[in-house]
Design a protein around this motif. Structure first.
Motif, PDB file in Angstrom:
ATOM      1  N   PRO A   4      12.909  -3.832  11.609  1.00  0.00           N
ATOM      2  CA  PRO A   4      12.037  -3.247  11.541  1.00  0.00           C
ATOM      3  C   PRO A   4      12.057  -2.198  11.611  1.00  0.00           C
ATOM      4  N   GLU A   5      12.673  -1.395  11.810  1.00  0.00           N
ATOM      5  CA  GLU A   5      13.445   0.381  12.087  1.00  0.00           C
ATOM      6  C   GLU A   5      14.549   0.498  10.938  1.00  0.00           C
ATOM      7  N   PRO A   6      14.452  -0.479   9.435  1.00  0.00           N
ATOM      8  CA  PRO A   6      16.120  -0.011   9.272  1.00  0.00           C
ATOM      9  C   PRO A   6      16.147   1.489   9.158  1.00  0.00           C
ATOM     10  N   THR A   7      17.259   2.785   8.269  1.00  0.00           N
ATOM     11  CA  THR A   7      17.889   3.185   8.630  1.00  0.00           C
ATOM     12  C   THR A   7      17.846   3.966   6.966  1.00  0.00           C
ATOM     13  N   GLU A   8      18.071   4.917   6.222  1.00  0.00           N
ATOM     14  CA  GLU A   8      17.629   4.908   5.057  1.00  0.00           C
ATOM     15  C   GLU A   8      18.904   4.305   4.444  1.00  0.00           C
ATOM     16  N   PRO A   9      19.946   4.621   4.821  1.00  0.00           N
ATOM     17  CA  PRO A   9      21.290   3.410   4.666  1.00  0.00           C
ATOM     18  C   PRO A   9      21.120   2.032   4.130  1.00  0.00           C
ATOM     19  N   GLU A  10      20.671   1.830   5.288  1.00  0.00           N
ATOM     20  CA  GLU A  10      19.849   0.479   5.242  1.00  0.00           C
ATOM     21  C   GLU A  10      18.798  -0.157   4.220  1.00  0.00           C
ATOM     22  N   GLN A  64       0.844  -1.270  -0.082  1.00  0.00           N
ATOM     23  CA  GLN A  64       0.123  -0.022   0.303  1.00  0.00           C
ATOM     24  C   GLN A  64       1.384   1.012   0.207  1.00  0.00           C
ATOM     25  N   ALA A  65       2.259   1.425   0.957  1.00  0.00           N
ATOM     26  CA  ALA A  65       2.523   2.073   1.179  1.00  0.00           C
ATOM     27  C   ALA A  65       3.312   3.055   0.154  1.00  0.00           C
ATOM     28  N   ILE A  66       3.499   1.640  -1.350  1.00  0.00           N
ATOM     29  CA  ILE A  66       4.958   1.732  -2.112  1.00  0.00           C
ATOM     30  C   ILE A  66       4.022   2.267  -3.772  1.00  0.00           C
ATOM     31  N   GLU A 115       3.277   6.049  -2.161  1.00  0.00           N
ATOM     32  CA  GLU A 115       4.242   7.131  -2.160  1.00  0.00           C
ATOM     33  C   GLU A 115       5.228   7.731  -3.593  1.00  0.00           C
ATOM     34  N   GLY A 116       4.058   7.020  -3.966  1.00  0.00           N
ATOM     35  CA  GLY A 116       4.772   7.095  -5.765  1.00  0.00           C
ATOM     36  C   GLY A 116       6.005   6.155  -5.867  1.00  0.00           C
ATOM     37  N   GLY A 117       6.139   4.984  -5.550  1.00  0.00           N
ATOM     38  CA  GLY A 117       7.050   4.182  -6.052  1.00  0.00           C
ATOM     39  C   GLY A 117       6.774   3.299  -6.863  1.00  0.00           C
ATOM     40  N   TYR A 130      13.788   5.843  -7.242  1.00  0.00           N
ATOM     41  CA  TYR A 130      13.914   5.366  -6.173  1.00  0.00           C
ATOM     42  C   TYR A 130      14.003   6.482  -4.931  1.00  0.00           C
ATOM     43  N   ASP A 131      13.344   7.277  -4.927  1.00  0.00           N
ATOM     44  CA  ASP A 131      12.735   7.755  -3.991  1.00  0.00           C
ATOM     45  C   ASP A 131      11.359   7.453  -3.192  1.00  0.00           C
ATOM     46  N   GLY A 132      10.148   7.971  -4.439  1.00  0.00           N
ATOM     47  CA  GLY A 132       9.191   7.021  -3.520  1.00  0.00           C
ATOM     48  C   GLY A 132       9.403   5.641  -2.808  1.00  0.00           C
ATOM     49  N   ILE A 133       9.560   4.588  -3.821  1.00  0.00           N
ATOM     50  CA  ILE A 133      10.629   3.573  -2.804  1.00  0.00           C
ATOM     51  C   ILE A 133      11.224   3.722  -1.422  1.00  0.00           C
ATOM     52  N   ILE A 134      12.081   4.954  -1.808  1.00  0.00           N
ATOM     53  CA  ILE A 134      12.633   4.716  -0.511  1.00  0.00           C
ATOM     54  C   ILE A 134      11.466   5.058   1.230  1.00  0.00           C
ATOM     55  N   ARG A 135      10.100   5.328   0.656  1.00  0.00           N
ATOM     56  CA  ARG A 135       9.898   6.748   1.459  1.00  0.00           C
ATOM     57  C   ARG A 135       9.051   5.455   1.796  1.00  0.00           C
ATOM     58  N   ALA A 136       8.510   4.648   1.263  1.00  0.00           N
ATOM     59  CA  ALA A 136       7.173   3.419   1.097  1.00  0.00           C
ATOM     60  C   ALA A 136       8.204   2.839   2.420  1.00  0.00           C
ATOM     61  N   VAL A 137       9.284   1.708   2.381  1.00  0.00           N
ATOM     62  CA  VAL A 137       9.647   1.398   3.545  1.00  0.00           C
ATOM     63  C   VAL A 137       9.939   1.955   4.681  1.00  0.00           C
ATOM     64  N   ARG A 138      10.317   3.438   4.367  1.00  0.00           N
ATOM     65  CA  ARG A 138      10.665   4.452   6.056  1.00  0.00           C
ATOM     66  C   ARG A 138       9.373   3.739   6.571  1.00  0.00           C
ATOM     67  N   ARG A 139       8.354   4.582   5.151  1.00  0.00           N
ATOM     68  CA  ARG A 139       6.343   4.688   6.209  1.00  0.00           C
ATOM     69  C   ARG A 139       6.136   3.376   6.457  1.00  0.00           C
ATOM     70  N   ALA A 140       6.797   1.969   5.541  1.00  0.00           N
ATOM     71  CA  ALA A 140       5.741   1.016   6.262  1.00  0.00           C
ATOM     72  C   ALA A 140       6.290   0.138   7.428  1.00  0.00           C
ATOM     73  N   ALA A 141       7.686   1.011   7.797  1.00  0.00           N
ATOM     74  CA  ALA A 141       8.511   0.130   9.130  1.00  0.00           C
ATOM     75  C   ALA A 141       8.049   1.328  10.191  1.00  0.00           C
TER      76      ALA A 141
END
Length: 158
Positions: free
Chosen positions: A119-125, A90-92, A95-97, A140-151
């Motif tokens: 479960p709580e990854p940093t952006e570099p991770e 849903q997040a991807i 978030e435009g991923g 990649y920005d939308g994909i990274i936002r989506a992973v951060r949001r899901a976490a």
């Protein structure tokens, strides 16, 4: 010469007859009929074919199907929860991923593996976990936002 085997995909056992040289990608797409994983490069470079094997991401285009017998295979189709999109799926979307969508199954598989192990990854991770997945559309920005949001949403609930 075909070999009889059973592949457990997304919680379902499939009796199959496979050529010994058949890749996991070809078995899942052509024999079982799940077309979420994509063939992009056929050389383990793009990540479009990514599946989880016992919870670990693998490039299924270079993994022999018979090696997966007796193990749990998860494709992008298996990420949905009770017929609904997973929070990451849903997040991807939100978030435009996703643009063309070709890389999306592999991105979702890699990100799912990351979130299960961290479960709580940093952006570099996140960037390292997705490094084996190529996307030519989103940047990649939308994909990274989506992973951060899901976490973050999983942390808020749990």
């Amino acid at each position: 010469m075909k070999v009889e085997a059973a592949l457990r995909v997304n919680g379902t056992a499939y009796p199959v007859e496979l050529d010994p040289h058949m890749t996991l990608l070809r078995a899942v797409r052509d024999v079982i009929g799940l077309t979420g994983p994509k063939e992009g490069c056929d050389d383990s470079e793009c990540g479009a074919c990514m599946m989880l094997l016992d919870g670990k991401p693998v490039n299924s285009c270079s993994y022999l199907a018979l090696q997966a017998e007796g193990r749990e295979i998860t494709t992008v189709e298996g990420l949905a929860e009770l017929g609904s999109l997973s929070p990451l799926q849903q997040a991807i979307l939100e978030e435009g991923g996703v643009q063309c969508g070709f890389c999306t199954p592999g991105m979702l598989i890699s990100a799912t593996a990351l979130l299960r192990s961290a479960p709580e990854p940093t952006e570099p991770e996140i960037r390292v976990a997705l490094a084996g997945n190529l996307c030519r559309c989103t940047g990649y920005d939308g994909i990274i936002r989506a992973v951060r949001r899901a976490a973050a949403e999983a942390t808020d609930v749990g």
